[in-house]
Motif scaffolding. Structure first.
Motif, PDB file in Angstrom:
ATOM      1  N   LYS A 178      -4.424   6.639  14.024  1.00  0.00           N
ATOM      2  CA  LYS A 178      -5.472   7.003  13.077  1.00  0.00           C
ATOM      3  C   LYS A 178      -5.662   8.517  12.962  1.00  0.00           C
ATOM      4  CE  LYS A 178      -6.539   2.643  12.415  1.00  0.00           C
ATOM      5  NZ  LYS A 178      -6.248   1.981  11.138  1.00  0.00           N
ATOM      6  N   ASP A 179      -5.681   9.217  14.085  1.00  0.00           N
ATOM      7  CA  ASP A 179      -5.912  10.671  14.049  1.00  0.00           C
ATOM      8  C   ASP A 179      -4.787  11.392  13.320  1.00  0.00           C
ATOM      9  OD1 ASP A 179      -8.264  10.311  15.400  1.00  0.00           O
ATOM     10  OD2 ASP A 179      -7.438  10.812  17.379  1.00  0.00           O
ATOM     11  N   ILE A 200      -8.940   8.772  -2.737  1.00  0.00           N
ATOM     12  CA  ILE A 200      -9.311   7.396  -2.402  1.00  0.00           C
ATOM     13  C   ILE A 200      -8.948   7.078  -0.957  1.00  0.00           C
ATOM     14  CG2 ILE A 200      -8.734   4.979  -2.863  1.00  0.00           C
ATOM     15  CD1 ILE A 200      -8.639   5.715  -5.828  1.00  0.00           C
ATOM     16  N   ALA A 201      -7.768   7.516  -0.530  1.00  0.00           N
ATOM     17  CA  ALA A 201      -7.352   7.262   0.853  1.00  0.00           C
ATOM     18  C   ALA A 201      -8.303   7.938   1.844  1.00  0.00           C
ATOM     19  CB  ALA A 201      -5.928   7.758   1.068  1.00  0.00           C
ATOM     20  N   LEU A 202      -8.710   9.165   1.542  1.00  0.00           N
ATOM     21  CA  LEU A 202      -9.659   9.868   2.425  1.00  0.00           C
ATOM     22  C   LEU A 202     -11.017   9.173   2.427  1.00  0.00           C
ATOM     23  CD1 LEU A 202      -8.766  13.575   1.625  1.00  0.00           C
ATOM     24  CD2 LEU A 202      -8.720  12.532   3.896  1.00  0.00           C
ATOM     25  N   SER A 203     -11.437   8.687   1.277  1.00  0.00           N
ATOM     26  CA  SER A 203     -12.725   7.982   1.231  1.00  0.00           C
ATOM     27  C   SER A 203     -12.660   6.677   2.015  1.00  0.00           C
ATOM     28  CB  SER A 203     -13.138   7.708  -0.215  1.00  0.00           C
ATOM     29  OG  SER A 203     -12.306   6.743  -0.824  1.00  0.00           O
ATOM     30  N   ASN A 204     -11.529   5.972   1.919  1.00  0.00           N
ATOM     31  CA  ASN A 204     -11.369   4.725   2.689  1.00  0.00           C
ATOM     32  C   ASN A 204     -11.395   4.995   4.184  1.00  0.00           C
ATOM     33  OD1 ASN A 204     -11.176   3.222   0.352  1.00  0.00           O
ATOM     34  ND2 ASN A 204      -8.943   3.165   0.332  1.00  0.00           N
ATOM     35  N   GLN A 205     -10.698   6.055   4.601  1.00  0.00           N
ATOM     36  CA  GLN A 205     -10.700   6.406   6.029  1.00  0.00           C
ATOM     37  C   GLN A 205     -12.100   6.768   6.487  1.00  0.00           C
ATOM     38  OE1 GLN A 205      -8.205   7.732   8.564  1.00  0.00           O
ATOM     39  NE2 GLN A 205      -6.260   7.413   7.539  1.00  0.00           N
ATOM     40  N   SER A 206     -12.832   7.499   5.646  1.00  0.00           N
ATOM     41  CA  SER A 206     -14.188   7.908   6.005  1.00  0.00           C
ATOM     42  C   SER A 206     -15.101   6.690   6.145  1.00  0.00           C
ATOM     43  CB  SER A 206     -14.750   8.864   4.942  1.00  0.00           C
ATOM     44  OG  SER A 206     -13.972  10.036   4.862  1.00  0.00           O
ATOM     45  N   LEU A 207     -14.990   5.745   5.214  1.00  0.00           N
ATOM     46  CA  LEU A 207     -15.816   4.534   5.298  1.00  0.00           C
ATOM     47  C   LEU A 207     -15.475   3.724   6.546  1.00  0.00           C
ATOM     48  CD1 LEU A 207     -15.863   3.323   1.578  1.00  0.00           C
ATOM     49  CD2 LEU A 207     -17.833   4.064   2.931  1.00  0.00           C
ATOM     50  N   ALA A 208     -14.176   3.624   6.846  1.00  0.00           N
ATOM     51  CA  ALA A 208     -13.749   2.876   8.034  1.00  0.00           C
ATOM     52  C   ALA A 208     -14.279   3.510   9.314  1.00  0.00           C
ATOM     53  CB  ALA A 208     -12.226   2.795   8.081  1.00  0.00           C
ATOM     54  N   ALA A 209     -14.440   4.840   9.282  1.00  0.00           N
ATOM     55  CA  ALA A 209     -14.958   5.561  10.451  1.00  0.00           C
ATOM     56  C   ALA A 209     -16.486   5.629  10.454  1.00  0.00           C
ATOM     57  CB  ALA A 209     -14.375   6.970  10.485  1.00  0.00           C
ATOM     58  N   GLY A 210     -17.125   4.976   9.474  1.00  0.00           N
ATOM     59  CA  GLY A 210     -18.578   4.986   9.406  1.00  0.00           C
ATOM     60  C   GLY A 210     -19.158   6.276   8.850  1.00  0.00           C
ATOM     61  N   LYS A 211     -18.330   7.058   8.156  1.00  0.00           N
ATOM     62  CA  LYS A 211     -18.788   8.339   7.586  1.00  0.00           C
ATOM     63  C   LYS A 211     -18.948   8.194   6.076  1.00  0.00           C
ATOM     64  CE  LYS A 211     -16.324  10.912  11.201  1.00  0.00           C
ATOM     65  NZ  LYS A 211     -15.225  11.863  11.495  1.00  0.00           N
ATOM     66  N   ARG A 235     -16.014   2.472  -6.716  1.00  0.00           N
ATOM     67  CA  ARG A 235     -15.860   2.880  -5.315  1.00  0.00           C
ATOM     68  C   ARG A 235     -16.994   3.804  -4.885  1.00  0.00           C
ATOM     69  NH1 ARG A 235     -10.633   2.218  -3.138  1.00  0.00           N
ATOM     70  NH2 ARG A 235      -9.117   1.360  -4.616  1.00  0.00           N
ATOM     71  N   LEU A 236     -17.361   4.728  -5.774  1.00  0.00           N
ATOM     72  CA  LEU A 236     -18.461   5.645  -5.460  1.00  0.00           C
ATOM     73  C   LEU A 236     -19.762   4.880  -5.291  1.00  0.00           C
ATOM     74  CD1 LEU A 236     -19.752   8.399  -5.105  1.00  0.00           C
ATOM     75  CD2 LEU A 236     -19.771   8.670  -7.601  1.00  0.00           C
ATOM     76  N   SER A 237     -19.986   3.887  -6.136  1.00  0.00           N
ATOM     77  CA  SER A 237     -21.193   3.069  -6.026  1.00  0.00           C
ATOM     78  C   SER A 237     -21.270   2.389  -4.660  1.00  0.00           C
ATOM     79  CB  SER A 237     -21.192   2.016  -7.137  1.00  0.00           C
ATOM     80  OG  SER A 237     -22.287   1.140  -6.986  1.00  0.00           O
ATOM     81  N   TYR A 238     -20.140   1.843  -4.225  1.00  0.00           N
ATOM     82  CA  TYR A 238     -20.113   1.165  -2.918  1.00  0.00           C
ATOM     83  C   TYR A 238     -20.384   2.148  -1.780  1.00  0.00           C
ATOM     84  CZ  TYR A 238     -18.348  -1.525   1.044  1.00  0.00           C
ATOM     85  OH  TYR A 238     -18.225  -2.162   2.249  1.00  0.00           O
ATOM     86  N   ALA A 239     -19.778   3.339  -1.869  1.00  0.00           N
ATOM     87  CA  ALA A 239     -19.983   4.347  -0.818  1.00  0.00           C
ATOM     88  C   ALA A 239     -21.432   4.822  -0.803  1.00  0.00           C
ATOM     89  CB  ALA A 239     -19.043   5.530  -1.040  1.00  0.00           C
ATOM     90  N   LEU A 240     -22.031   4.987  -1.977  1.00  0.00           N
ATOM     91  CA  LEU A 240     -23.446   5.386  -2.053  1.00  0.00           C
ATOM     92  C   LEU A 240     -24.342   4.315  -1.428  1.00  0.00           C
ATOM     93  CD1 LEU A 240     -23.440   6.877  -5.661  1.00  0.00           C
ATOM     94  CD2 LEU A 240     -24.113   8.138  -3.582  1.00  0.00           C
ATOM     95  N   MET A 241     -24.006   3.050  -1.678  1.00  0.00           N
ATOM     96  CA  MET A 241     -24.770   1.961  -1.072  1.00  0.00           C
ATOM     97  C   MET A 241     -24.668   2.034   0.446  1.00  0.00           C
ATOM     98  SD  MET A 241     -24.226  -2.164  -1.492  1.00  0.00           S
ATOM     99  CE  MET A 241     -22.650  -2.126  -0.629  1.00  0.00           C
TER     100      MET A 241
END
Length: 311
Positions: A178-179, A200-211, A235-241
């Motif tokens: 992961k790192d 999108i890949a960075l946002s997915n990694q951030s969500l998976a890491a709880g960020k 995707r932005l809507s989901y991340a905002l939620m």
């Protein structure tokens, strides 16, 4: 050099220019100059489109700042050329195998393609594209370790290709590193911060890491760059939620539905967000639209039934 199939005040109605230019470029054994080939294609396109009537004439345009000898896109077959440098012979051999491999991939013949990629790499060990595409072929066989090795070698030769870093990051993620995967994604982002796939890949990694906040930042950049894409709004809507900002999440979900009314996932997300806000009636309407668009999705049907029960 910029070529256009019609003038700025015309609409390209037909594929005439796209057909006529390659045809003209094949004349004189493929060694015709671009200026001459364009003139031939222009004349044919004008006459063909004018013959259709209905004000559909197209006049192709070429704008050029080319200086020097006449530009010829073709080249004589290698058999006709004597005393080629060894390095060029090596390149031609590698390129031939690479093109065969690409064709085999398109035909779904992965094992045969891998053999050709290996021949290309053997002929030219510094052929970065062949190494990377060989890595991509290994991913089709779920051979992540071999794929990682190929991409690592490609990056060592051409470290400025953002796509190499992005694909290497995906492979490292599959290998559980992961790192290292995140390091490669960040490198791809530094090379091209406007690459939607990287964002999108960075946002997915951030969500998976709880960020969630970091995911929101990347997706806001994506929305700024591509405001008409419904999927990035969704995707932005989901991340905002996930970040707790339900109000802005609803606004983005509504925009996603507006941009793509036939997206069942956007309608479902909007329904779920409205339920969180306590707007049960509008949530039922959103779920109903989602169920119409995706009638076999059991999750949507279950959410609709729950919202109707609550209503």
């Amino acid at each position: 050099i910029i070529l256009s199939s019609s003038q700025p005040n015309q609409i390209t109605w037909s594929p005439a220019f796209s057909k006529n230019l390659p045809s003209a470029l094949r004349q004189e054994d493929g060694l015709i100059s671009l200026n001459k080939a364009f003139a031939i294609a222009k004349q044919k396109t004008e006459s063909e489109t004018a013959a259709t009537g209905l004000n559909k004439k197209q006049v192709p345009v070429m704008k050029s700042a080319w200086k020097g000898a006449e530009l010829v896109l073709g080249a004589p077959p290698v058999e006709r050329v004597a005393n080629l440098p060894a390095s060029l012979n090596s390149f031609l051999s590698a390129e031939g195998a690479y093109l065969k491999a690409s064709k085999l991939i398109a035909e779904g013949k992965t094992d045969e393609a891998l053999d050709q990629y290996k021949l290309a790499i053997a002929a030219d060990p510094k052929y970065a594209d062949a190494l990377a595409d060989c890595g991509a072929a290994y991913t089709m066989k779920d051979d992540w370790k071999s794929a990682a090795d190929m991409y690592k070698r490609a990056i060592a030769i051409n470290s400025s290709d953002g796509l190499f870093h992005l694909n290497y990051a995906r492979i490292l993620d599959k290998l559980g590193e992961k790192d290292s995967s995140l390091e490669e994604l960040n490198m791809a982002y530094r090379i091209n911060p406007k690459d939607m796939s990287v964002l999108i890949a960075l946002s997915n990694q951030s969500l998976a890491a709880g960020k969630a906040d970091a995911a929101v930042r990347y997706l806001e950049e994506a929305v700024d760059l591509y405001p008409s894409r419904a999927d990035s709004r969704e995707r932005l809507s989901y991340a905002l939620m996930k970040s707790g900002d339900v109000g802005h999440a609803v606004a983005q979900a509504k925009e996603a539905v507006h941009l793509d009314p036939k997206s069942a996932s956007a309608q479902t997300l909007l329904g779920s967000l409205l339920m969180v806000q306590g707007y049960v009636g509008p949530a039922v309407d959103a779920y109903k639209e989602a169920a119409k668009l995706s009638p076999n999705d059991l999750d949507v049907i279950w959410l609709l039934s729950r919202s109707m029960e609550k209503n």
